[in-house]
Write a protein that holds these residues in place. Structure first.
Motif, PDB file in Angstrom:
ATOM      1  N   ASP A 584       4.709-123.300  -1.560  1.00 19.09           N
ATOM      2  CA  ASP A 584       3.465-124.047  -1.421  1.00 19.09           C
ATOM      3  C   ASP A 584       2.858-123.927  -0.022  1.00 19.09           C
ATOM      4  OD1 ASP A 584       3.685-124.963  -4.061  1.00 19.09           O
ATOM      5  OD2 ASP A 584       5.025-126.589  -3.430  1.00 19.09           O
ATOM      6  N   LEU A 585       3.489-123.146   0.835  1.00 20.96           N
ATOM      7  CA  LEU A 585       3.016-123.015   2.209  1.00 20.96           C
ATOM      8  C   LEU A 585       2.039-121.868   2.387  1.00 20.96           C
ATOM      9  CD1 LEU A 585       6.365-123.551   4.170  1.00 20.96           C
ATOM     10  CD2 LEU A 585       4.504-125.201   3.832  1.00 20.96           C
ATOM     11  N   PHE A 586       2.185-120.802   1.572  1.00 21.14           N
ATOM     12  CA  PHE A 586       1.458-119.566   1.833  1.00 21.14           C
ATOM     13  C   PHE A 586       0.579-119.183   0.646  1.00 21.14           C
ATOM     14  CE2 PHE A 586       5.502-119.365   4.171  1.00 21.14           C
ATOM     15  CZ  PHE A 586       4.995-119.341   5.460  1.00 21.14           C
ATOM     16  N   ALA A 587      -0.617-118.687   0.983  1.00 19.56           N
ATOM     17  CA  ALA A 587      -1.557-118.261  -0.044  1.00 19.56           C
ATOM     18  C   ALA A 587      -1.392-116.790  -0.392  1.00 19.56           C
ATOM     19  CB  ALA A 587      -2.991-118.514   0.425  1.00 19.56           C
ATOM     20  N   ALA A 588      -0.797-115.999   0.508  1.00 18.01           N
ATOM     21  CA  ALA A 588      -0.605-114.569   0.255  1.00 18.01           C
ATOM     22  C   ALA A 588       0.291-114.006   1.345  1.00 18.01           C
ATOM     23  CB  ALA A 588      -1.943-113.827   0.232  1.00 18.01           C
ATOM     24  N   GLY A 589       0.842-112.810   1.079  1.00 13.54           N
ATOM     25  CA  GLY A 589       1.703-112.174   2.066  1.00 13.54           C
ATOM     26  C   GLY A 589       1.659-110.663   1.964  1.00 13.54           C
ATOM     27  N   VAL A 590       1.999-109.996   3.074  1.00 17.43           N
ATOM     28  CA  VAL A 590       2.135-108.536   3.123  1.00 17.43           C
ATOM     29  C   VAL A 590       3.550-108.229   3.564  1.00 17.43           C
ATOM     30  CG1 VAL A 590       1.360-106.388   4.192  1.00 17.43           C
ATOM     31  CG2 VAL A 590      -0.307-108.177   3.629  1.00 17.43           C
ATOM     32  N   ASP A 591       4.298-107.588   2.673  1.00 16.78           N
ATOM     33  CA  ASP A 591       5.722-107.321   2.862  1.00 16.78           C
ATOM     34  C   ASP A 591       5.912-105.821   3.033  1.00 16.78           C
ATOM     35  OD1 ASP A 591       8.415-106.720   2.492  1.00 16.78           O
ATOM     36  OD2 ASP A 591       8.679-107.985   0.741  1.00 16.78           O
ATOM     37  N   TYR A 592       6.124-105.390   4.294  1.00 19.92           N
ATOM     38  CA  TYR A 592       6.320-103.965   4.583  1.00 19.92           C
ATOM     39  C   TYR A 592       7.811-103.657   4.725  1.00 19.92           C
ATOM     40  CZ  TYR A 592       6.389 -99.566   7.182  1.00 19.92           C
ATOM     41  OH  TYR A 592       6.656 -98.279   7.587  1.00 19.92           O
ATOM     42  N   ALA A 593       8.359-102.912   3.768  1.00 18.51           N
ATOM     43  CA  ALA A 593       9.736-102.389   3.834  1.00 18.51           C
ATOM     44  C   ALA A 593      10.752-103.492   4.094  1.00 18.51           C
ATOM     45  CB  ALA A 593       9.843-101.298   4.896  1.00 18.51           C
ATOM     46  N   GLY A 594      10.646-104.584   3.364  1.00 23.38           N
ATOM     47  CA  GLY A 594      11.564-105.698   3.551  1.00 23.38           C
ATOM     48  C   GLY A 594      12.871-105.541   2.789  1.00 23.38           C
ATOM     49  N   VAL A 595      13.874-106.289   3.231  1.00 16.85           N
ATOM     50  CA  VAL A 595      15.151-106.386   2.516  1.00 16.85           C
ATOM     51  C   VAL A 595      15.070-107.607   1.614  1.00 16.85           C
ATOM     52  CG1 VAL A 595      17.631-106.767   2.747  1.00 16.85           C
ATOM     53  CG2 VAL A 595      16.443-105.260   4.358  1.00 16.85           C
ATOM     54  N   HIS A 596      15.266-107.410   0.311  1.00 20.56           N
ATOM     55  CA  HIS A 596      15.087-108.493  -0.650  1.00 20.56           C
ATOM     56  C   HIS A 596      16.376-108.896  -1.354  1.00 20.56           C
ATOM     57  CE1 HIS A 596      11.281-106.004  -0.522  1.00 20.56           C
ATOM     58  NE2 HIS A 596      10.963-107.123   0.110  1.00 20.56           N
ATOM     59  N   ASP A 597      17.359-108.001  -1.331  1.00 21.24           N
ATOM     60  CA  ASP A 597      18.687-108.295  -1.863  1.00 21.24           C
ATOM     61  C   ASP A 597      19.689-107.689  -0.890  1.00 21.24           C
ATOM     62  OD1 ASP A 597      21.099-108.550  -3.191  1.00 21.24           O
ATOM     63  OD2 ASP A 597      20.348-107.863  -5.124  1.00 21.24           O
ATOM     64  N   TRP A 598      20.362-108.545  -0.121  1.00 17.56           N
ATOM     65  CA  TRP A 598      21.280-108.078   0.913  1.00 17.56           C
ATOM     66  C   TRP A 598      22.380-107.180   0.347  1.00 17.56           C
ATOM     67  CZ3 TRP A 598      20.409-107.580   5.716  1.00 17.56           C
ATOM     68  CH2 TRP A 598      19.668-108.512   6.449  1.00 17.56           C
ATOM     69  N   ARG A 599      22.672-107.299  -0.923  1.00 13.22           N
ATOM     70  CA  ARG A 599      23.754-106.498  -1.496  1.00 13.22           C
ATOM     71  C   ARG A 599      23.393-105.012  -1.535  1.00 13.22           C
ATOM     72  NH1 ARG A 599      24.488-109.726  -7.007  1.00 13.22           N
ATOM     73  NH2 ARG A 599      22.272-109.174  -6.972  1.00 13.22           N
ATOM     74  N   LEU A 600      22.098-104.693  -1.571  1.00  7.22           N
ATOM     75  CA  LEU A 600      21.689-103.297  -1.489  1.00  7.22           C
ATOM     76  C   LEU A 600      21.843-102.756  -0.080  1.00  7.22           C
ATOM     77  CD1 LEU A 600      18.436-103.238  -3.677  1.00  7.22           C
ATOM     78  CD2 LEU A 600      20.632-102.193  -4.219  1.00  7.22           C
ATOM     79  N   GLU A 601      21.521-103.572   0.897  1.00 10.82           N
ATOM     80  CA  GLU A 601      21.610-103.156   2.300  1.00 10.82           C
ATOM     81  C   GLU A 601      23.056-103.135   2.783  1.00 10.82           C
ATOM     82  OE1 GLU A 601      20.013-101.942   5.971  1.00 10.82           O
ATOM     83  OE2 GLU A 601      18.944-102.249   4.087  1.00 10.82           O
ATOM     84  N   LEU A 602      23.881-104.039   2.265  1.00 11.99           N
ATOM     85  CA  LEU A 602      25.270-104.179   2.714  1.00 11.99           C
ATOM     86  C   LEU A 602      26.210-104.078   1.512  1.00 11.99           C
ATOM     87  CD1 LEU A 602      24.695-107.250   5.091  1.00 11.99           C
ATOM     88  CD2 LEU A 602      24.763-104.832   5.738  1.00 11.99           C
ATOM     89  N   PRO A 603      26.338-102.890   0.944  1.00  9.62           N
ATOM     90  CA  PRO A 603      27.161-102.751  -0.268  1.00  9.62           C
ATOM     91  C   PRO A 603      28.646-102.977  -0.024  1.00  9.62           C
ATOM     92  CG  PRO A 603      26.464-100.601   0.537  1.00  9.62           C
ATOM     93  CD  PRO A 603      25.713-101.618   1.336  1.00  9.62           C
ATOM     94  N   GLN A 604      29.074-103.000   1.239  1.00 10.18           N
ATOM     95  CA  GLN A 604      30.500-103.225   1.523  1.00 10.18           C
ATOM     96  C   GLN A 604      30.921-104.676   1.310  1.00 10.18           C
ATOM     97  OE1 GLN A 604      28.012-102.780   3.677  1.00 10.18           O
ATOM     98  NE2 GLN A 604      28.631-103.094   5.814  1.00 10.18           N
ATOM     99  N   LEU A 605      29.946-105.572   1.178  1.00 11.02           N
ATOM    100  CA  LEU A 605      30.279-106.977   0.939  1.00 11.02           C
ATOM    101  C   LEU A 605      30.828-107.151  -0.474  1.00 11.02           C
ATOM    102  CD1 LEU A 605      27.199-108.777   2.539  1.00 11.02           C
ATOM    103  CD2 LEU A 605      29.473-108.496   3.531  1.00 11.02           C
ATOM    104  N   LYS A 606      31.884-107.937  -0.590  1.00 13.47           N
ATOM    105  CA  LYS A 606      32.513-108.181  -1.886  1.00 13.47           C
ATOM    106  C   LYS A 606      32.779-109.670  -2.066  1.00 13.47           C
ATOM    107  CE  LYS A 606      32.784-103.702  -2.433  1.00 13.47           C
ATOM    108  NZ  LYS A 606      31.844-102.997  -3.335  1.00 13.47           N
ATOM    109  N   GLY A 607      32.986-110.074  -3.291  1.00 15.24           N
ATOM    110  CA  GLY A 607      33.411-111.438  -3.593  1.00 15.24           C
ATOM    111  C   GLY A 607      32.473-112.499  -3.088  1.00 15.24           C
ATOM    112  N   ALA A 608      33.059-113.521  -2.418  1.00  9.31           N
ATOM    113  CA  ALA A 608      32.274-114.664  -1.946  1.00  9.31           C
ATOM    114  C   ALA A 608      31.221-114.244  -0.931  1.00  9.31           C
ATOM    115  CB  ALA A 608      33.207-115.716  -1.347  1.00  9.31           C
ATOM    116  N   ALA A 609      31.550-113.233  -0.098  1.00  5.37           N
ATOM    117  CA  ALA A 609      30.586-112.772   0.900  1.00  5.37           C
ATOM    118  C   ALA A 609      29.363-112.160   0.225  1.00  5.37           C
ATOM    119  CB  ALA A 609      31.242-111.766   1.838  1.00  5.37           C
ATOM    120  N   ALA A 610      29.580-111.409  -0.856  1.00  6.67           N
ATOM    121  CA  ALA A 610      28.462-110.825  -1.595  1.00  6.67           C
ATOM    122  C   ALA A 610      27.633-111.905  -2.285  1.00  6.67           C
ATOM    123  CB  ALA A 610      28.983-109.813  -2.609  1.00  6.67           C
TER     124      ALA A 610
END
Length: 693
Positions: A584-610
């Motif tokens: 409810d804070l923002f009316a629009a946004g521009v997202d350039y090359a963002g990380v949206h799921d850390w599991r894609l960026e950090l595939p070494q994470l497993k279990g609770a850390a993932a």
């Protein structure tokens, strides 16, 4: 409904969209996007070993060239182009290395200067331009290709150069045009080539599986000595002035180091000194437990500096702030050189006589970087520059002059020579185009405000020169990295300088812009950079988004229903996080090359850390997101997986969130073409205008 390909292909929508573009282009601002982006950007500032010369790379509308500055009759440096490449071709250029006589220099052109396959951002059907090493002669301006490779270094003897090709070391004669040849075979991947002072030996770093070694090749006997080999990672070799010893940093093995998660302490790192003939080495100093035990270098490529009085200079965060220290080469208790509190050092340079260090720091003004110097013999640091601009990347010429990059709120980054009383003289004033709007940009205000959890956050507030009488739109901006600090001035790194220019452009259109130095960034100490529960460990940076929005919502001159958000890379992550967690804070946004799921960026994470990493990601709360977003990602991004935006778009479609896309095929993360930057900004500007203005 999502704005997908079918809608964009509909003739009626194309007509409306083009009308929107054309009417928006007829803006009544003081300058155009092309004008604010028109200044050439300097990088790779390097001093010659003799003659008082300097060299750097100018990126002028996408054409990159080597420039040099010589001493003029009045004693000042005067710059001129040395190479003459033309066109916005996306071909990178850098890695300048001087010959010992200062009459020629080597450089790398083509390929990816950060490693990897050569990019092809123009989608050239002939394929990408390969990466090659060149040598340029200052007297006649001729340039000669040496061969494929990068990271060239020229011998102090002036007879040969060495460089990396395919992770191995090659050599070529400096004169005579002989063909390059592989100098040695190494099982590892080689980097960081450094000749001994007399040119008889070559130190290098060899990356093996999970660790790095430092080797020294005797060029006469062809024998390699390995410096105190261990299971740890050894980096940053530095020769003693007489070439009899070599120092390096040892980072302990076994550290569970995962990027984008806080690391405040660890197994202490150390400094070793070894005999380059035998490899026998001794630990001369070890970091204390607690703050500073986890190795964190300065921004400079050169980590250690062997100074006069047989002292080794190094950065350390023992106080919770990165400072410079000096320790005797035989060991002992280090002395703090950069005394004082609550500031950090960034880029450092040792004088040719090894008696002083010039460095950039935010000492006395935490929002700006200025130049300081300190002697190795003792005494307090001395301020060299000040004011409302910023200075960084200092180098010291062979005759002792200080040259650096300087920029202001309304003046772009340029190379300058320091004169008496801190006066800065541009060394290539003719390079700034007359069209650059030096008088029209605004002077951003530095501000502080509380995050949602109470942490103090710093930022820059851009207020339009022509203020509207009614409440107007506003935009939050988040930089990338996240290990960066934005300033109330043009930035000394290219992408952030371009983004600062775009923030000025938005301000000129009537937006209030708040650029946020959120937790995880540099400049505010160890605890701020390595914030608790940061990144994939809990997304505590969300508090900074909420605090920044509250800061703007409290202003009487803003319409809280017309607040937007934008950012690139980690700033794209912040944009998505804000839209998903503050719906409810923002009316629009521009997202350039963002990380949206850390599991894609950090595939070494497993279990609770993932699981925690996913809960720290924007994708975990897509059911709350409803504001429209422009998703921007280049499909040859080597830093953030393109799949991050693919997963985001899939989730946006599933939840019925309006979105638009901008994908530039074959462009990379930090875009190589000027046309790509201008297209990104123009389309982002139009998108924000349709939702906020």
């Amino acid at each position: 409904m999502s704005i997908n390909a079918r809608i964009l292909l509909h003739p009626a929508w194309v007509f409306v969209f083009l009308i929107s573009l054309s009417s928006h282009d007829a803006r009544a601002g003081d300058f155009t996007l092309a004008q604010i982006l028109s200044a050439p950007f300097p990088a790779n500032l390097t001093a010659a070993p003799t003659g008082g010369r300097i060299a750097w790379v100018f990126n002028d509308h996408g054409a990159r060239n080597v420039w040099v500055a010589d001493k003029a009759a009045d004693g000042r440096l005067r710059g001129r182009p040395l190479t003459h490449y033309v066109g916005d071709d996306g071909i990178d250029l850098g890695e300048i290395a001087w010959a010992p006589d200062g009459q020629s220099l080597a450089f790398t052109r083509g390929g990816d200067l950060e490693g990897g396959a050569p990019p092809n951002p123009t989608s050239n059907v002939a394929g990408p331009v390969d990466q090659d090493v060149f040598i340029a002669n200052l007297a006649d301006g001729t340039t000669r290709r040496i061969g494929p490779g990068h990271s060239a270094v020229i011998s102090p003897k002036g007879d040969r150069m060495v460089f990396i090709n395919g992770g191995q070391i090659f050599t070529a004669p400096l004169h005579g045009g002989g063909a390059p040849a592989q100098l040695m075979h190494d099982r590892g991947t080689d980097s960081t080539l450094i000749f001994s002072p007399d040119g008889s030996r070559l130190a290098f770093v060899s990356a093996r599986s999970g660790r790095t070694l430092i080797g020294v090749l005797d060029l006469a006997t062809r024998h390699i000595a390995w410096m105190a080999p261990s299971v740890d990672s050894d980096i940053a070799p530095e020769w003693s002035p007489d070439g009899s010893r070599i120092a390096f940093v040892r980072v302990p093995a076994g550290e569970d180091v995962i990027d984008f998660m806080p690391h405040r302490s660890g197994e202490p790192w150390s400094i070793y000194v070894a005999d380059p003939a035998t490899g026998d080495g001794t630990e001369i100093w070890k970091a204390l437990p607690g703050p500073g035990s986890f190795f964190h270098p300065a921004l400079s490529d050169r980590v250690l500096m062997w100074g006069a009085h047989d002292k080794i200079v190094f950065p350390w965060e023992h106080t919770g702030w990165l400072h410079l220290y000096a320790v005797a080469a035989v060991g002992g208790t280090p002395a703090e050189l950069t005394t004082g509190a609550n500031y950090e050092i960034f880029n450092i340079s040792l004088s040719p006589d090894r008696t002083r260090v010039v460095y950039s720091a935010n000492d006395g003004d935490i929002e700006r970087w200025h130049l300081w110097q300190v002697g190795l013999a003792g005494g307090p640091p001395q301020r060299l520059t000040g004011g409302k601009g910023i200075e960084d990347y200092p180098v010291i010429t062979s005759d002792g002059a200080v040259v650096a990059l300087h920029g202001g709120a309304r003046s772009p980054i340029v190379p300058v020579e320091l004169g008496a009383n801190g006066v800065m003289q541009p060394v290539a004033p003719q390079a700034l185009p007359a069209s650059f709007p030096s008088a029209q940009p605004v002077d951003p205000q530095t501000v502080v405000f509380p995050a949602a959890d109470g942490l103090t956050i710093h930022g820059q507030l851009f207020l339009p020169r022509h203020r509207a009488t009614q409440r107007g739109p506003a935009v939050l901006f988040f930089h990338g990295g996240p290990y960066r600090q934005m300033f109330p001035a043009f930035h000394p790194m290219d992408a952030y300088s371009f983004m600062y220019a775009f923030n000025q452009y938005l301000t000129d259109e009537g937006y209030v812009v708040l650029s946020v130095n959120y937790r995880g960034g540099i400049g505010y100490g160890l605890d701020f950079r390595e914030a608790k529960n940061f990144g994939a460990a809990g997304a505590s940076e969300l508090n900074d988004i909420l605090g920044a929005a509250a800061f703007l919502h409290a202003r009487h001159d803003l319409d809280p229903k017309r607040l937007g958000i934008w950012g690139g890379s980690y700033g794209g992550l912040m944009t998505a996080l804000g839209l998903a967690r503050g719906p409810d804070l923002f009316a629009a946004g521009v997202d350039y090359a963002g990380v949206h799921d850390w599991r894609l960026e950090l595939p070494q994470l497993k279990g609770a850390a993932a699981d925690l990493a996913y809960r720290s990601s924007a994708l975990s709360t897509m059911d709350r997101w409803h504001a429209p977003v422009l998703v921007v990602h280049n499909d040859d991004d080597r830093d953030v997986p393109f799949a991050e935006s693919m997963k985001l778009v899939e989730a946006l479609r599933t939840h019925g969130v309006p979105f638009e896309q901008l994908v530039m095929p074959d462009e990379v993360h930090v875009m190589l073409r000027a046309a790509s930057w201008e297209r990104f900004f123009a389309i982002s500007d139009n998108f924000l205008a349709r939702y906020l203005r």
